[in-house]
Design a protein around this motif. Structure first.
Motif, PDB file in Angstrom:
ATOM      1  N   MET A  36      28.296   4.653  28.615  1.00  0.00           N
ATOM      2  CA  MET A  36      26.859   4.410  28.492  1.00  0.00           C
ATOM      3  C   MET A  36      26.294   4.890  27.160  1.00  0.00           C
ATOM      4  SD  MET A  36      25.572   5.219  32.333  1.00  0.00           S
ATOM      5  CE  MET A  36      23.949   4.595  32.002  1.00  0.00           C
ATOM      6  N   ARG A  37      27.022   5.742  26.448  1.00  0.00           N
ATOM      7  CA  ARG A  37      26.530   6.307  25.187  1.00  0.00           C
ATOM      8  C   ARG A  37      27.040   5.506  23.994  1.00  0.00           C
ATOM      9  NH1 ARG A  37      24.520  11.648  25.411  1.00  0.00           N
ATOM     10  NH2 ARG A  37      24.993  11.740  23.209  1.00  0.00           N
ATOM     11  N   SER A  38      26.266   5.554  22.923  1.00  0.00           N
ATOM     12  CA  SER A  38      26.640   4.879  21.677  1.00  0.00           C
ATOM     13  C   SER A  38      26.599   5.872  20.530  1.00  0.00           C
ATOM     14  CB  SER A  38      25.674   3.735  21.367  1.00  0.00           C
ATOM     15  OG  SER A  38      25.714   2.761  22.375  1.00  0.00           O
ATOM     16  N   VAL A  39      27.309   5.552  19.456  1.00  0.00           N
ATOM     17  CA  VAL A  39      27.209   6.300  18.209  1.00  0.00           C
ATOM     18  C   VAL A  39      26.643   5.357  17.162  1.00  0.00           C
ATOM     19  CG1 VAL A  39      29.038   7.937  18.744  1.00  0.00           C
ATOM     20  CG2 VAL A  39      29.596   5.838  17.554  1.00  0.00           C
ATOM     21  N   PHE A  40      25.927   5.919  16.212  1.00  0.00           N
ATOM     22  CA  PHE A  40      25.224   5.149  15.205  1.00  0.00           C
ATOM     23  C   PHE A  40      25.786   5.516  13.837  1.00  0.00           C
ATOM     24  CE2 PHE A  40      22.716   6.129  18.881  1.00  0.00           C
ATOM     25  CZ  PHE A  40      22.199   4.897  19.246  1.00  0.00           C
ATOM     26  N   ILE A  41      26.253   4.526  13.098  1.00  0.00           N
ATOM     27  CA  ILE A  41      26.863   4.761  11.803  1.00  0.00           C
ATOM     28  C   ILE A  41      25.876   4.356  10.713  1.00  0.00           C
ATOM     29  CG2 ILE A  41      28.767   4.176  10.258  1.00  0.00           C
ATOM     30  CD1 ILE A  41      29.449   3.986  13.857  1.00  0.00           C
ATOM     31  N   PHE A  42      25.553   5.330   9.847  1.00  0.00           N
ATOM     32  CA  PHE A  42      24.623   5.106   8.754  1.00  0.00           C
ATOM     33  C   PHE A  42      25.358   5.143   7.427  1.00  0.00           C
ATOM     34  CE2 PHE A  42      21.688   6.203  12.034  1.00  0.00           C
ATOM     35  CZ  PHE A  42      20.486   5.613  11.679  1.00  0.00           C
ATOM     36  N   ARG A  43      24.836   4.402   6.450  1.00  0.00           N
ATOM     37  CA  ARG A  43      25.360   4.457   5.098  1.00  0.00           C
ATOM     38  C   ARG A  43      25.066   5.849   4.539  1.00  0.00           C
ATOM     39  NH1 ARG A  43      27.102   0.551   2.534  1.00  0.00           N
ATOM     40  NH2 ARG A  43      25.854  -0.999   3.611  1.00  0.00           N
ATOM     41  N   TYR A  44      26.073   6.485   3.984  1.00  0.00           N
ATOM     42  CA  TYR A  44      25.927   7.842   3.463  1.00  0.00           C
ATOM     43  C   TYR A  44      25.336   7.828   2.061  1.00  0.00           C
ATOM     44  CZ  TYR A  44      26.901  12.542   1.954  1.00  0.00           C
ATOM     45  OH  TYR A  44      26.771  13.813   1.483  1.00  0.00           O
ATOM     46  N   ASP A  45      24.394   8.717   1.833  1.00  0.00           N
ATOM     47  CA  ASP A  45      23.960   9.064   0.485  1.00  0.00           C
ATOM     48  C   ASP A  45      23.449  10.500   0.530  1.00  0.00           C
ATOM     49  OD1 ASP A  45      21.252   9.071   1.303  1.00  0.00           O
ATOM     50  OD2 ASP A  45      20.904   7.054   0.559  1.00  0.00           O
ATOM     51  N   GLU A  46      23.221  11.088  -0.608  1.00  0.00           N
ATOM     52  CA  GLU A  46      22.788  12.481  -0.668  1.00  0.00           C
ATOM     53  C   GLU A  46      21.453  12.694   0.047  1.00  0.00           C
ATOM     54  OE1 GLU A  46      24.436  15.137  -1.784  1.00  0.00           O
ATOM     55  OE2 GLU A  46      26.148  13.823  -2.180  1.00  0.00           O
ATOM     56  N   ARG A  47      20.585  11.706   0.025  1.00  0.00           N
ATOM     57  CA  ARG A  47      19.267  11.834   0.654  1.00  0.00           C
ATOM     58  C   ARG A  47      19.382  12.030   2.162  1.00  0.00           C
ATOM     59  NH1 ARG A  47      15.775   7.770   0.766  1.00  0.00           N
ATOM     60  NH2 ARG A  47      17.467   6.283   0.873  1.00  0.00           N
ATOM     61  N   ILE A  48      20.303  11.322   2.801  1.00  0.00           N
ATOM     62  CA  ILE A  48      20.430  11.443   4.264  1.00  0.00           C
ATOM     63  C   ILE A  48      20.920  12.838   4.636  1.00  0.00           C
ATOM     64  CG2 ILE A  48      22.783  10.549   4.570  1.00  0.00           C
ATOM     65  CD1 ILE A  48      21.695   8.987   7.003  1.00  0.00           C
ATOM     66  N   GLN A  49      21.837  13.374   3.852  1.00  0.00           N
ATOM     67  CA  GLN A  49      22.338  14.727   4.097  1.00  0.00           C
ATOM     68  C   GLN A  49      21.200  15.737   3.945  1.00  0.00           C
ATOM     69  OE1 GLN A  49      25.497  15.147   5.068  1.00  0.00           O
ATOM     70  NE2 GLN A  49      25.295  17.332   5.328  1.00  0.00           N
TER      71      GLN A  49
END
Length: 57
Positions: A36-49
């Motif tokens: 029932m659970r999902s994972v979400f993959i985001f494009r990495y950049d320094e701002r997200i960190q």
């Protein structure tokens, strides 16, 4: 070099989307036996960190 970051929380994923970060994919959480659970993959950049550090530290 990282090219993606995995988010396990739908709430955090929604916050990242609203902040303008780009989602790459949504996949089922392989460790969830209820499927029932999902994972979400985001494009990495320094701002997200930096955003995650500021919001959750």
């Amino acid at each position: 070099m990282k090219d993606s970051i995995v988010i396990f929380s739908a709430t955090r994923a929604r916050e990242l989307l609203k902040a303008g970060f780009q989602i790459i994919d949504i996949k089922p959480d392989r460790k969830d036996k209820t499927h029932m659970r999902s994972v979400f993959i985001f494009r990495y950049d320094e701002r997200i960190q930096q955003y995650l550090k500021e919001m959750y530290m």
